[in-house]
Design a protein around this motif. Structure first.
Motif, short mmCIF file in Angstrom:
data_model
loop_
_atom_site.label_atom_id
_atom_site.label_comp_id
_atom_site.label_asym_id
_atom_site.label_seq_id
_atom_site.Cartn_x
_atom_site.Cartn_y
_atom_site.Cartn_z
N MET A 1 28.64 50.69 38.25
CA MET A 1 29.36 51.22 39.89
C MET A 1 30.23 51.94 38.74
O MET A 1 30.61 52.48 37.98
CB MET A 1 29.78 50.42 40.43
N GLY A 2 31.01 53.41 39.93
CA GLY A 2 31.38 54.15 39.36
C GLY A 2 32.71 54.29 38.01
O GLY A 2 32.66 55.27 36.52
N ALA A 3 33.98 53.43 38.74
CA ALA A 3 35.04 53.97 37.50
C ALA A 3 34.89 53.09 36.55
O ALA A 3 34.37 52.17 36.14
CB ALA A 3 36.26 53.23 39.14
N THR A 4 36.29 53.88 35.76
CA THR A 4 36.38 53.22 34.03
C THR A 4 36.94 51.94 34.60
O THR A 4 37.50 51.88 35.21
CB THR A 4 36.79 54.09 33.73
N GLN A 5 36.32 50.43 33.95
CA GLN A 5 37.26 49.76 34.48
C GLN A 5 37.86 48.81 32.51
O GLN A 5 37.69 48.38 31.67
CB GLN A 5 35.54 48.81 34.11
N SER A 6 38.76 48.12 33.54
CA SER A 6 39.53 47.92 31.67
C SER A 6 39.64 46.90 31.65
O SER A 6 38.88 45.80 32.54
CB SER A 6 41.08 47.73 32.17
N PRO A 7 39.17 47.03 30.21
CA PRO A 7 38.67 45.42 29.62
C PRO A 7 39.09 44.11 30.43
O PRO A 7 38.61 42.83 30.68
CB PRO A 7 39.06 45.09 28.01
N ALA A 8 40.60 44.03 30.78
CA ALA A 8 41.12 42.82 30.95
C ALA A 8 39.98 42.50 32.76
O ALA A 8 40.35 41.69 32.98
CB ALA A 8 42.86 43.12 32.35
N LYS A 9 40.29 43.90 33.81
CA LYS A 9 39.20 43.60 34.36
C LYS A 9 37.73 43.41 34.60
O LYS A 9 37.29 41.98 35.53
CB LYS A 9 39.41 45.55 35.27
N VAL A 10 37.27 43.60 33.24
CA VAL A 10 36.14 43.10 33.06
C VAL A 10 35.50 42.10 32.97
O VAL A 10 35.26 41.26 33.69
CB VAL A 10 35.76 44.14 32.04
N ALA A 11 37.19 40.99 32.28
CA ALA A 11 36.84 40.02 31.34
C ALA A 11 36.90 38.48 32.59
O ALA A 11 36.32 38.10 33.36
CB ALA A 11 37.85 39.22 30.73
N VAL A 12 37.93 39.26 33.98
CA VAL A 12 38.30 38.08 35.08
C VAL A 12 37.07 38.62 36.18
O VAL A 12 36.51 37.11 36.29
CB VAL A 12 39.21 38.91 35.51
N ARG A 13 36.28 39.98 36.57
CA ARG A 13 35.01 39.34 36.92
C ARG A 13 33.64 39.13 37.03
O ARG A 13 32.93 38.83 37.54
CB ARG A 13 34.93 41.44 37.63
N ASP A 14 34.15 38.71 35.17
CA ASP A 14 32.32 38.38 34.68
C ASP A 14 32.60 36.99 35.14
O ASP A 14 31.66 35.86 35.75
CB ASP A 14 32.32 38.42 33.16
N ARG A 15 34.15 36.27 34.56
CA ARG A 15 34.34 34.78 34.85
C ARG A 15 34.18 34.42 36.36
O ARG A 15 33.45 33.58 36.96
CB ARG A 15 35.86 34.20 34.58
N LEU A 16 34.79 35.06 37.18
CA LEU A 16 34.37 35.01 38.76
C LEU A 16 33.07 34.67 39.15
O LEU A 16 32.62 34.58 40.00
CB LEU A 16 35.94 36.59 39.79
N LEU A 17 32.59 36.35 38.69
CA LEU A 17 30.51 36.53 38.78
C LEU A 17 30.31 35.39 38.62
O LEU A 17 28.93 35.10 39.71
CB LEU A 17 29.86 37.94 38.15
N THR A 18 30.33 34.64 37.74
CA THR A 18 29.82 33.47 37.32
C THR A 18 29.91 32.38 37.76
O THR A 18 29.22 31.39 38.30
CB THR A 18 30.23 32.92 35.75
N ALA A 19 31.31 32.08 38.66
CA ALA A 19 31.83 30.86 38.94
C ALA A 19 30.54 30.96 40.54
O ALA A 19 30.13 30.55 41.15
CB ALA A 19 33.00 30.96 39.42
#
Length: 195
Positions: free
Chosen positions: A1-19
């Motif tokens: 999706m469109g916006a630039t994403q910070s590495p910290a947000k990407v890491a948290v997002r990946d963990r939550l999506l996996t769960a």
């Protein structure tokens, strides 16, 4: 999706999506029913004429029972329509037959679009996300769509994110464009957020 994403947000997002991917369909359905019960008991929701909501996807707590019960209670329900620039238009939800497939696996209403500002007319705004911190800052999927929409919502409107229990109170990286919500609802209940 469109916006630039910070590495910290990407890491948290990946963990939550996996769960979320590990959840059973039964767990998702049980959560959906509990969340609908909690929200329908909230005075702001009971009094609302118009509720801005969304159709759940991809392991999110299900919204189908909530949407059906809001309509049965006589509420006007408006749902987002994702625009090419990832902003959100809104359209009335008469029933599940009015939904059609859209980008990113979403379902959107096929009724006439109401415009970007339609979210500002809602008495209650329900938003998706992956987590929320105690101040009300939510982590979404990275497009910034709901931050823009929340920027149009009048102060004092009941705004609430729908989550699983362990996604409430998570440390969320915050950026200047992020907009907080006032409440979180999960299968265990409703929680007030903010300073």
């Amino acid at each position: 999706m469109g916006a630039t994403q910070s590495p910290a947000k990407v890491a948290v997002r990946d963990r939550l999506l996996t769960a979320r991917r590990r959840r059973s369909l039964l767990d998702v359905q049980i959560a959906a029913e509990a969340i609908a019960e909690h929200l329908l008991a909230v005075p702001d929701v009971r009094r609302a004429a118009t509720v801005a909501a969304y159709v759940s996807m991809d392991g999110e707590p299900g919204t189908a029972p909530l949407l059906d019960r809001l309509r049965a209670a006589g509420k006007r329900v408006v749902l987002p329509v994702l625009l090419p620039d990832d902003d959100l238009d809104w359209a009335v939800y008469p029933d599940a037959r009015s939904l059609a497939p859209a980008r990113f696996g979403m379902l959107e209403p096929t009724t006439e679009p109401l415009g970007l500002e339609a979210v500002a007319t809602a008495d209650v705004v329900l938003v998706p996300g992956l987590a929320v911190d105690s101040r009300g800052y939510r982590l979404g999927r990275g497009g910034g769509s709901y931050d823009r929409a929340l920027g149009r919502v009048p102060v004092g409107t009941f705004t609430c994110i729908l989550l699983y229990d362990e996604e409430v109170g998570v440390a969320v990286p915050v950026e200047p464009h992020d907009r907080p919500v006032g409440w979180a609802v999960s299968p265990s209940g409703l929680r007030r957020l903010g300073p």
